[in-house]
Design a protein around this motif. Sequence first.
Motif, PDB file in Angstrom:
ATOM      1  N   ASP A  26       0.873  -1.165   0.000  1.00 50.89           N
ATOM      2  CA  ASP A  26       0.000   0.000   0.000  1.00 50.89           C
ATOM      3  C   ASP A  26       0.917   1.224   0.000  1.00 50.89           C
ATOM      4  OD1 ASP A  26      -2.431  -1.387   0.065  1.00 50.89           O
ATOM      5  OD2 ASP A  26      -2.300  -1.622   2.244  1.00 50.89           O
ATOM      6  N   TRP A  27       1.224   1.707  -1.180  1.00 52.04           N
ATOM      7  CA  TRP A  27       2.145   2.828  -1.330  1.00 52.04           C
ATOM      8  C   TRP A  27       1.436   4.126  -0.965  1.00 52.04           C
ATOM      9  CZ3 TRP A  27       7.088   1.712  -1.985  1.00 52.04           C
ATOM     10  CH2 TRP A  27       7.451   0.510  -2.585  1.00 52.04           C
ATOM     11  N   THR A  28       2.151   5.005  -0.279  1.00 50.27           N
ATOM     12  CA  THR A  28       1.658   6.351   0.010  1.00 50.27           C
ATOM     13  C   THR A  28       2.717   7.338  -0.461  1.00 50.27           C
ATOM     14  OG1 THR A  28       2.594   6.328   2.250  1.00 50.27           O
ATOM     15  CG2 THR A  28       0.291   5.615   2.007  1.00 50.27           C
ATOM     16  N   PRO A  29       2.319   8.549  -0.804  1.00 48.77           N
ATOM     17  CA  PRO A  29       3.314   9.532  -1.246  1.00 48.77           C
ATOM     18  C   PRO A  29       4.333   9.825  -0.140  1.00 48.77           C
ATOM     19  CG  PRO A  29       1.084  10.283  -1.737  1.00 48.77           C
ATOM     20  CD  PRO A  29       0.953   9.067  -0.862  1.00 48.77           C
ATOM     21  N   GLN A  30       5.576  10.029  -0.538  1.00 47.87           N
ATOM     22  CA  GLN A  30       6.620  10.445   0.402  1.00 47.87           C
ATOM     23  C   GLN A  30       6.707  11.968   0.290  1.00 47.87           C
ATOM     24  OE1 GLN A  30       8.589  11.323   2.883  1.00 47.87           O
ATOM     25  NE2 GLN A  30       9.271   9.201   2.988  1.00 47.87           N
ATOM     26  N   PRO A  31       6.183  12.694   1.283  1.00 44.49           N
ATOM     27  CA  PRO A  31       6.115  14.156   1.168  1.00 44.49           C
ATOM     28  C   PRO A  31       7.473  14.856   1.120  1.00 44.49           C
ATOM     29  CG  PRO A  31       5.413  13.441   3.357  1.00 44.49           C
ATOM     30  CD  PRO A  31       5.616  12.206   2.536  1.00 44.49           C
ATOM     31  N   ILE A  32       8.515  14.211   1.565  1.00 48.26           N
ATOM     32  CA  ILE A  32       9.852  14.818   1.575  1.00 48.26           C
ATOM     33  C   ILE A  32      10.455  14.874   0.180  1.00 48.26           C
ATOM     34  CG2 ILE A  32      12.218  14.531   2.453  1.00 48.26           C
ATOM     35  CD1 ILE A  32      10.356  15.285   4.650  1.00 48.26           C
ATOM     36  N   LEU A  33      10.096  13.929  -0.685  1.00 48.57           N
ATOM     37  CA  LEU A  33      10.742  13.797  -1.991  1.00 48.57           C
ATOM     38  C   LEU A  33       9.674  13.620  -3.069  1.00 48.57           C
ATOM     39  CD1 LEU A  33      13.624  13.676  -3.162  1.00 48.57           C
ATOM     40  CD2 LEU A  33      13.550  11.200  -2.840  1.00 48.57           C
ATOM     41  N   LYS A  34       9.427  14.680  -3.818  1.00 48.87           N
ATOM     42  CA  LYS A  34       8.388  14.668  -4.842  1.00 48.87           C
ATOM     43  C   LYS A  34       8.619  13.536  -5.843  1.00 48.87           C
ATOM     44  CE  LYS A  34       6.035  17.510  -8.180  1.00 48.87           C
ATOM     45  NZ  LYS A  34       5.758  18.847  -8.653  1.00 48.87           N
ATOM     46  N   GLY A  35       7.531  12.836  -6.191  1.00 52.63           N
ATOM     47  CA  GLY A  35       7.612  11.736  -7.141  1.00 52.63           C
ATOM     48  C   GLY A  35       7.998  10.409  -6.511  1.00 52.63           C
ATOM     49  N   SER A  36       8.182  10.413  -5.186  1.00 55.86           N
ATOM     50  CA  SER A  36       8.554   9.190  -4.474  1.00 55.86           C
ATOM     51  C   SER A  36       7.386   8.704  -3.635  1.00 55.86           C
ATOM     52  CB  SER A  36       9.753   9.424  -3.554  1.00 55.86           C
ATOM     53  OG  SER A  36      10.915   9.591  -4.305  1.00 55.86           O
ATOM     54  N   VAL A  37       7.417   7.416  -3.349  1.00 57.29           N
ATOM     55  CA  VAL A  37       6.407   6.791  -2.500  1.00 57.29           C
ATOM     56  C   VAL A  37       7.097   6.056  -1.363  1.00 57.29           C
ATOM     57  CG1 VAL A  37       4.633   6.601  -4.275  1.00 57.29           C
ATOM     58  CG2 VAL A  37       6.346   4.784  -4.060  1.00 57.29           C
ATOM     59  N   ARG A  38       6.305   5.689  -0.373  1.00 58.26           N
ATOM     60  CA  ARG A  38       6.823   4.969   0.780  1.00 58.26           C
ATOM     61  C   ARG A  38       5.859   3.850   1.129  1.00 58.26           C
ATOM     62  NH1 ARG A  38       4.904   5.438   5.554  1.00 58.26           N
ATOM     63  NH2 ARG A  38       6.897   5.314   6.605  1.00 58.26           N
ATOM     64  N   ALA A  39       6.368   2.855   1.831  1.00 55.87           N
ATOM     65  CA  ALA A  39       5.526   1.748   2.293  1.00 55.87           C
ATOM     66  C   ALA A  39       6.249   1.071   3.445  1.00 55.87           C
ATOM     67  CB  ALA A  39       5.290   0.739   1.165  1.00 55.87           C
ATOM     68  N   GLU A  40       5.492   0.342   4.222  1.00 54.67           N
ATOM     69  CA  GLU A  40       6.090  -0.471   5.277  1.00 54.67           C
ATOM     70  C   GLU A  40       5.247  -1.713   5.455  1.00 54.67           C
ATOM     71  OE1 GLU A  40       4.793   1.116   9.539  1.00 54.67           O
ATOM     72  OE2 GLU A  40       5.672   2.707   8.306  1.00 54.67           O
ATOM     73  N   PHE A  41       5.921  -2.766   5.841  1.00 48.78           N
ATOM     74  CA  PHE A  41       5.189  -3.997   6.116  1.00 48.78           C
ATOM     75  C   PHE A  41       5.977  -4.867   7.061  1.00 48.78           C
ATOM     76  CE2 PHE A  41       7.670  -6.911   3.569  1.00 48.78           C
ATOM     77  CZ  PHE A  41       8.234  -6.084   2.603  1.00 48.78           C
ATOM     78  N   ALA A  42       5.242  -5.607   7.826  1.00 49.16           N
ATOM     79  CA  ALA A  42       5.838  -6.587   8.723  1.00 49.16           C
ATOM     80  C   ALA A  42       5.864  -7.921   7.983  1.00 49.16           C
ATOM     81  CB  ALA A  42       5.011  -6.690   9.997  1.00 49.16           C
ATOM     82  N   TRP A  43       6.859  -8.726   8.273  1.00 58.13           N
ATOM     83  CA  TRP A  43       6.996 -10.012   7.588  1.00 58.13           C
ATOM     84  C   TRP A  43       7.325 -11.092   8.607  1.00 58.13           C
ATOM     85  CZ3 TRP A  43      11.614 -12.401   8.295  1.00 58.13           C
ATOM     86  CH2 TRP A  43      12.703 -11.593   8.677  1.00 58.13           C
ATOM     87  N   SER A  44       7.096 -12.321   8.212  1.00 53.62           N
ATOM     88  CA  SER A  44       7.565 -13.465   8.986  1.00 53.62           C
ATOM     89  C   SER A  44       8.092 -14.487   8.000  1.00 53.62           C
ATOM     90  CB  SER A  44       6.459 -14.056   9.860  1.00 53.62           C
ATOM     91  OG  SER A  44       5.446 -14.626   9.073  1.00 53.62           O
ATOM     92  N   GLY A  45       9.135 -15.189   8.407  1.00 53.15           N
ATOM     93  CA  GLY A  45       9.754 -16.173   7.533  1.00 53.15           C
ATOM     94  C   GLY A  45      10.966 -16.769   8.200  1.00 53.15           C
ATOM     95  N   PRO A  46      11.720 -17.577   7.463  1.00 51.19           N
ATOM     96  CA  PRO A  46      12.907 -18.207   8.034  1.00 51.19           C
ATOM     97  C   PRO A  46      13.980 -17.179   8.420  1.00 51.19           C
ATOM     98  CG  PRO A  46      12.297 -19.221   5.941  1.00 51.19           C
ATOM     99  CD  PRO A  46      11.464 -18.001   6.098  1.00 51.19           C
ATOM    100  N   VAL A  47      14.779 -17.525   9.410  1.00 50.29           N
ATOM    101  CA  VAL A  47      15.936 -16.702   9.756  1.00 50.29           C
ATOM    102  C   VAL A  47      16.750 -16.509   8.482  1.00 50.29           C
ATOM    103  CG1 VAL A  47      18.120 -16.706  11.022  1.00 50.29           C
ATOM    104  CG2 VAL A  47      16.013 -17.422  12.163  1.00 50.29           C
ATOM    105  N   GLY A  48      17.174 -15.288   8.230  1.00 52.43           N
ATOM    106  CA  GLY A  48      17.930 -14.968   7.026  1.00 52.43           C
ATOM    107  C   GLY A  48      17.099 -14.283   5.956  1.00 52.43           C
TER     108      GLY A  48
END
Length: 173
Positions: free
Chosen positions: A42-64
């Motif tokens: 779910d990308w949202t605009p990055q207000p600091i840098l025009k034309g850029s987007v930001r996103a974050e997500f939590a993940w789970s998986g194997p070590v590494g």
Amino acid sequence: MASETTSQLTTGVFFVHSCPKALAPHLEWALARAVGSSVSFDWTPQPILKGSVRAEFAWSGPVGTATAVASSVRGWEQLRFEISEDATASTDGGRWLHTPGLGIFHMQTDVAGNAVVSEDRLRYAMDLAGGDHQMLRQELRLVLGQAWDEELETFRQAGDGDGADVLWLHRAG
């Protein structure tokens, strides 16, 4: 004697602080290859840098998993990102930071998320600095990745309170 075939699982968070909008789908594809399942941010605009987007997500998986993700995008110079991998009962965690100007930085972390610095690295910093306290301070800032944190902090704050949802990724070992 049977060998253990299941990997130890862990969790973490991947923060994309800035990504050129045109590069966003390519980042999703690269990440999907690294984690072994399709992803959609779910990308949202990055207000600091025009034309850029930001996103974050939590993940789970194997070590590494965080190592695989960081390796898959480390040459993408336009990205600002950080990824964490939580420690487990038998492994340290890690934190990877990347900025266009500084490149990539990695540090081990403990179960509380604190930086783990080896005795040898501390001795090297002390030997390099000799009796120069300013140089020792500079070396310790480098060991802790302070330049990366300082550069990313503005981008982190730009995302605070923007209502971005966290997307959980799951991968079976």
